[in-house]
Design a protein around this motif. Structure first.
Motif, PDB file in Angstrom:
ATOM      1  N   GLY A 152       0.817  -1.207   0.000  1.00 30.69           N
ATOM      2  CA  GLY A 152       0.000   0.000   0.000  1.00 30.69           C
ATOM      3  C   GLY A 152       0.853   1.262   0.000  1.00 30.69           C
ATOM      4  N   ARG A 153       1.960   1.244   0.755  1.00 32.59           N
ATOM      5  CA  ARG A 153       2.829   2.411   0.776  1.00 32.59           C
ATOM      6  C   ARG A 153       3.475   2.632  -0.587  1.00 32.59           C
ATOM      7  NH1 ARG A 153       4.225   0.506   6.083  1.00 32.59           N
ATOM      8  NH2 ARG A 153       5.973  -0.659   5.206  1.00 32.59           N
ATOM      9  N   ALA A 154       3.814   1.546  -1.258  1.00 42.39           N
ATOM     10  CA  ALA A 154       4.498   1.663  -2.542  1.00 42.39           C
ATOM     11  C   ALA A 154       3.550   2.055  -3.665  1.00 42.39           C
ATOM     12  CB  ALA A 154       5.198   0.341  -2.883  1.00 42.39           C
ATOM     13  N   GLU A 155       2.339   1.562  -3.619  1.00 38.61           N
ATOM     14  CA  GLU A 155       1.414   1.741  -4.734  1.00 38.61           C
ATOM     15  C   GLU A 155       0.336   2.777  -4.477  1.00 38.61           C
ATOM     16  OE1 GLU A 155      -0.218  -2.097  -5.387  1.00 38.61           O
ATOM     17  OE2 GLU A 155       1.726  -3.061  -5.663  1.00 38.61           O
ATOM     18  N   GLY A 156       0.199   3.225  -3.235  1.00 39.69           N
ATOM     19  CA  GLY A 156      -0.882   4.141  -2.904  1.00 39.69           C
ATOM     20  C   GLY A 156      -2.053   3.372  -2.340  1.00 39.69           C
ATOM     21  N   LYS A 157      -2.840   4.030  -1.508  1.00 35.18           N
ATOM     22  CA  LYS A 157      -3.942   3.363  -0.825  1.00 35.18           C
ATOM     23  C   LYS A 157      -4.950   2.774  -1.799  1.00 35.18           C
ATOM     24  CE  LYS A 157      -7.502   4.030   2.692  1.00 35.18           C
ATOM     25  NZ  LYS A 157      -8.152   4.974   3.623  1.00 35.18           N
ATOM     26  N   ALA A 158      -5.289   3.501  -2.852  1.00 31.38           N
ATOM     27  CA  ALA A 158      -6.294   3.013  -3.795  1.00 31.38           C
ATOM     28  C   ALA A 158      -5.831   1.746  -4.488  1.00 31.38           C
ATOM     29  CB  ALA A 158      -6.614   4.095  -4.820  1.00 31.38           C
ATOM     30  N   GLU A 159      -4.586   1.732  -4.931  1.00 29.83           N
ATOM     31  CA  GLU A 159      -4.071   0.549  -5.617  1.00 29.83           C
ATOM     32  C   GLU A 159      -3.998  -0.645  -4.670  1.00 29.83           C
ATOM     33  OE1 GLU A 159      -0.495   1.159  -7.791  1.00 29.83           O
ATOM     34  OE2 GLU A 159      -1.154   3.044  -8.669  1.00 29.83           O
ATOM     35  N   GLY A 160      -3.618  -0.379  -3.399  1.00 30.35           N
ATOM     36  CA  GLY A 160      -3.573  -1.475  -2.437  1.00 30.35           C
ATOM     37  C   GLY A 160      -4.953  -2.058  -2.174  1.00 30.35           C
ATOM     38  N   LEU A 161      -5.964  -1.187  -2.066  1.00 29.97           N
ATOM     39  CA  LEU A 161      -7.326  -1.659  -1.866  1.00 29.97           C
ATOM     40  C   LEU A 161      -7.819  -2.448  -3.070  1.00 29.97           C
ATOM     41  CD1 LEU A 161      -9.039   1.417  -0.154  1.00 29.97           C
ATOM     42  CD2 LEU A 161      -8.789  -0.869   0.822  1.00 29.97           C
ATOM     43  N   ALA A 162      -7.507  -1.950  -4.267  1.00 31.18           N
ATOM     44  CA  ALA A 162      -7.929  -2.648  -5.485  1.00 31.18           C
ATOM     45  C   ALA A 162      -7.343  -4.048  -5.535  1.00 31.18           C
ATOM     46  CB  ALA A 162      -7.510  -1.847  -6.718  1.00 31.18           C
ATOM     47  N   VAL A 190     -11.683  -2.631 -11.383  1.00 31.33           N
ATOM     48  CA  VAL A 190     -11.294  -2.471  -9.979  1.00 31.33           C
ATOM     49  C   VAL A 190      -9.982  -1.698  -9.872  1.00 31.33           C
ATOM     50  CG1 VAL A 190     -10.557  -3.690  -7.897  1.00 31.33           C
ATOM     51  CG2 VAL A 190     -12.534  -4.514  -9.187  1.00 31.33           C
ATOM     52  N   HIS A 191      -8.988  -2.103 -10.652  1.00 30.57           N
ATOM     53  CA  HIS A 191      -7.689  -1.439 -10.570  1.00 30.57           C
ATOM     54  C   HIS A 191      -7.717  -0.024 -11.142  1.00 30.57           C
ATOM     55  CE1 HIS A 191      -6.158  -5.581  -9.876  1.00 30.57           C
ATOM     56  NE2 HIS A 191      -5.267  -4.927  -9.155  1.00 30.57           N
ATOM     57  N   GLY A 192      -8.717   0.265 -11.973  1.00 34.44           N
ATOM     58  CA  GLY A 192      -8.827   1.601 -12.530  1.00 34.44           C
ATOM     59  C   GLY A 192      -9.540   2.585 -11.633  1.00 34.44           C
ATOM     60  N   CYS A 193     -10.129   2.087 -10.537  1.00 41.62           N
ATOM     61  CA  CYS A 193     -10.861   2.957  -9.612  1.00 41.62           C
ATOM     62  C   CYS A 193      -9.884   3.626  -8.647  1.00 41.62           C
ATOM     63  CB  CYS A 193     -11.897   2.138  -8.837  1.00 41.62           C
ATOM     64  SG  CYS A 193     -12.856   3.128  -7.657  1.00 41.62           S
ATOM     65  N   THR A 194     -10.053   4.933  -8.448  1.00 42.80           N
ATOM     66  CA  THR A 194      -9.194   5.669  -7.513  1.00 42.80           C
ATOM     67  C   THR A 194      -9.968   6.198  -6.306  1.00 42.80           C
ATOM     68  OG1 THR A 194      -9.543   7.708  -8.783  1.00 42.80           O
ATOM     69  CG2 THR A 194      -7.611   6.368  -9.358  1.00 42.80           C
ATOM     70  N   ASP A 195     -11.271   5.893  -6.240  1.00 36.18           N
ATOM     71  CA  ASP A 195     -12.117   6.333  -5.133  1.00 36.18           C
ATOM     72  C   ASP A 195     -12.019   5.307  -4.006  1.00 36.18           C
ATOM     73  OD1 ASP A 195     -14.215   6.889  -3.341  1.00 36.18           O
ATOM     74  OD2 ASP A 195     -15.411   7.829  -4.921  1.00 36.18           O
ATOM     75  N   THR A 196     -11.349   5.665  -2.908  1.00 32.90           N
ATOM     76  CA  THR A 196     -11.131   4.694  -1.832  1.00 32.90           C
ATOM     77  C   THR A 196     -12.425   4.294  -1.137  1.00 32.90           C
ATOM     78  OG1 THR A 196     -10.622   6.504  -0.301  1.00 32.90           O
ATOM     79  CG2 THR A 196      -8.763   5.441  -1.409  1.00 32.90           C
ATOM     80  N   ASP A 197     -13.417   5.197  -1.094  1.00 30.70           N
ATOM     81  CA  ASP A 197     -14.703   4.842  -0.488  1.00 30.70           C
ATOM     82  C   ASP A 197     -15.392   3.756  -1.296  1.00 30.70           C
ATOM     83  OD1 ASP A 197     -14.400   6.640   1.566  1.00 30.70           O
ATOM     84  OD2 ASP A 197     -15.482   8.250   0.531  1.00 30.70           O
ATOM     85  N   VAL A 198     -15.349   3.876  -2.619  1.00 29.54           N
ATOM     86  CA  VAL A 198     -15.939   2.853  -3.493  1.00 29.54           C
ATOM     87  C   VAL A 198     -15.170   1.542  -3.342  1.00 29.54           C
ATOM     88  CG1 VAL A 198     -16.377   2.185  -5.883  1.00 29.54           C
ATOM     89  CG2 VAL A 198     -16.859   4.524  -5.136  1.00 29.54           C
ATOM     90  N   LEU A 199     -13.850   1.630  -3.313  1.00 28.97           N
ATOM     91  CA  LEU A 199     -13.029   0.413  -3.173  1.00 28.97           C
ATOM     92  C   LEU A 199     -13.291  -0.267  -1.836  1.00 28.97           C
ATOM     93  CD1 LEU A 199      -9.721   1.741  -4.735  1.00 28.97           C
ATOM     94  CD2 LEU A 199     -11.085  -0.166  -5.612  1.00 28.97           C
ATOM     95  N   ASP A 200     -13.496   0.518  -0.779  1.00 30.60           N
ATOM     96  CA  ASP A 200     -13.849  -0.064   0.525  1.00 30.60           C
ATOM     97  C   ASP A 200     -15.157  -0.843   0.429  1.00 30.60           C
ATOM     98  OD1 ASP A 200     -11.747   0.565   2.216  1.00 30.60           O
ATOM     99  OD2 ASP A 200     -12.501   2.576   2.619  1.00 30.60           O
ATOM    100  N   GLU A 201     -16.136  -0.270  -0.279  1.00 29.93           N
ATOM    101  CA  GLU A 201     -17.425  -0.939  -0.450  1.00 29.93           C
ATOM    102  C   GLU A 201     -17.259  -2.222  -1.252  1.00 29.93           C
ATOM    103  OE1 GLU A 201     -21.417  -1.893  -0.347  1.00 29.93           O
ATOM    104  OE2 GLU A 201     -20.303  -0.425   0.842  1.00 29.93           O
ATOM    105  N   TRP A 202     -16.468  -2.158  -2.316  1.00 33.98           N
ATOM    106  CA  TRP A 202     -16.234  -3.364  -3.123  1.00 33.98           C
ATOM    107  C   TRP A 202     -15.520  -4.440  -2.306  1.00 33.98           C
ATOM    108  CZ3 TRP A 202     -14.148  -0.738  -8.256  1.00 33.98           C
ATOM    109  CH2 TRP A 202     -15.230  -0.147  -8.920  1.00 33.98           C
ATOM    110  N   LEU A 203     -14.595  -4.026  -1.468  1.00 37.58           N
ATOM    111  CA  LEU A 203     -13.874  -4.998  -0.633  1.00 37.58           C
ATOM    112  C   LEU A 203     -14.824  -5.690   0.329  1.00 37.58           C
ATOM    113  CD1 LEU A 203     -11.195  -6.272   0.061  1.00 37.58           C
ATOM    114  CD2 LEU A 203     -10.704  -4.349   1.565  1.00 37.58           C
ATOM    115  N   ALA A 204     -15.752  -4.933   0.923  1.00 35.19           N
ATOM    116  CA  ALA A 204     -16.747  -5.529   1.809  1.00 35.19           C
ATOM    117  C   ALA A 204     -17.632  -6.510   1.039  1.00 35.19           C
ATOM    118  CB  ALA A 204     -17.597  -4.442   2.457  1.00 35.19           C
ATOM    119  N   ARG A 205     -18.020  -6.139  -0.192  1.00 37.27           N
ATOM    120  CA  ARG A 205     -18.870  -7.023  -0.994  1.00 37.27           C
ATOM    121  C   ARG A 205     -18.115  -8.277  -1.447  1.00 37.27           C
ATOM    122  NH1 ARG A 205     -22.702  -3.196  -4.816  1.00 37.27           N
ATOM    123  NH2 ARG A 205     -23.436  -1.809  -3.152  1.00 37.27           N
TER     124      ARG A 205
END
Length: 294
Positions: free
Chosen positions: A233-243, A265-280
């Motif tokens: 996550g530190r290397a790629e950014g929070k969004a990329e790590g979540l994706a 998924v990897h093209g998304c940069t919205d961390t709130d959306v990625l959090d929702e996708w991770l939960a799903r």
């Protein structure tokens, strides 16, 4: 051979000995709540050639003065040799401390639990000189804590429920409730019981589900998986790590991930959306379920 799962199954009682009284109270065995608990040496060796060690040994003092010793054994499989060991433990502890001992056996499967619960009779059938009656906790009598609010009210018991039910089909629901509960406590408590749960689940499929759940909030946990994901996550950014976590959870659960889904998924940069996708991703039956109503 002692493994990490074995260690966690009895060590959780060192973190919160009250689990013992709270659990057995629900089973109709009214042990008095402790007012103080002392960790005692686990070495029960009397002669050098024969070494005997109980997994965890606690001295429990109660307000009514009826204290006792709690000897905790984690048992992963049926082992007839344990009968003589357990008998020795109790006789030795009674003689050494002059306090009545209680043997608690913790299991992760019902067959082993029911085997361990059988009374052990020492002596001829017509007149046993000694009878050992272990108390046993396992998936057959430890409540499955699947409600997050219930888990939050008693995090140690929720963690113990997750460990003992680690091989059950209901394990994912228990783990989700515990993960939610850990977010309601301080970081140190969350770390302790998060790590104990991971250790206790051992190599079960539930262990991977737990690691994926823990990857959602990397600030709390220092397990091997979370350390690796945190570095990513530190290397790629929070969004990329979540994706990456979203795709990994789906793949670990056996859900096929198409290139189109992976790209979205990897093209998304919205961390709130990625959090929702991770939960799903924890319950989705198809990868496309991530995007429903988003």
């Amino acid at each position: 051979m002692v493994n990490s799962s074995h260690e966690a199954m009895h060590r959780i009682f060192q973190e919160d000995p009250g689990i013992f009284t709270r659990t057995f109270r629900t089973l109709g065995i009214p042990f008095t709540d402790p007012v103080s608990v002392s960790l005692l040496p686990t070495d029960l060796t009397e002669t050098r050639p024969l070494e005997r060690r109980v997994d965890t040994l606690l001295r429990v003092d109660t307000a009514d003065g009826d204290g006792y010793l709690l000897a905790v054994e984690a048992q992963g499989r049926k082992d007839p040799a344990k009968h003589s060991s357990w008998t020795y433990y109790l006789a030795h502890l009674n003689a050494k401390y002059g306090v009545g001992p209680v043997l608690l056996v913790v299991c992760q499967d019902e067959a082993t639990a029911r085997w361990a619960a059988r009374p052990i009779r020492i002596g001829p059938p017509q007149w046993p000189s000694l009878t050992v009656r272990p108390l046993v906790l396992g998936p057959h009598n430890v409540p499955a804590v699947t409600d997050p609010s219930t888990a939050a009210r008693d995090v140690p018991l929720a963690a113990f429920s997750a460990i003992t039910h680690g091989k059950d089909p209901n394990a994912p629901a228990i783990l989700k409730a515990l993960a939610a509960a850990l977010k309601t406590v301080d970081e140190e408590t969350a770390l302790i019981f998060g790590e104990l749960t991971e250790l206790g689940l051992g190599k079960t499929p539930a262990a991977q589900i737990w690691r994926d759940l823990m990857a959602i909030d990397l600030s709390f946990f220092r397990s091997e998986t979370s350390q690796r994901l945190r570095a990513e996550g530190r290397a790629e950014g929070k969004a990329e790590g979540l994706a990456e976590a979203v795709v990994r959870v789906l793949e670990q659960r056996g859900v096929s991930v198409s290139q189109d889904v992976s790209d979205r998924v990897h093209g998304c940069t919205d961390t709130d959306v990625l959090d929702e996708w991770l939960a799903r991703a924890l319950s989705a039956t198809e990868a496309e379920d991530l995007f429903t109503d988003v």
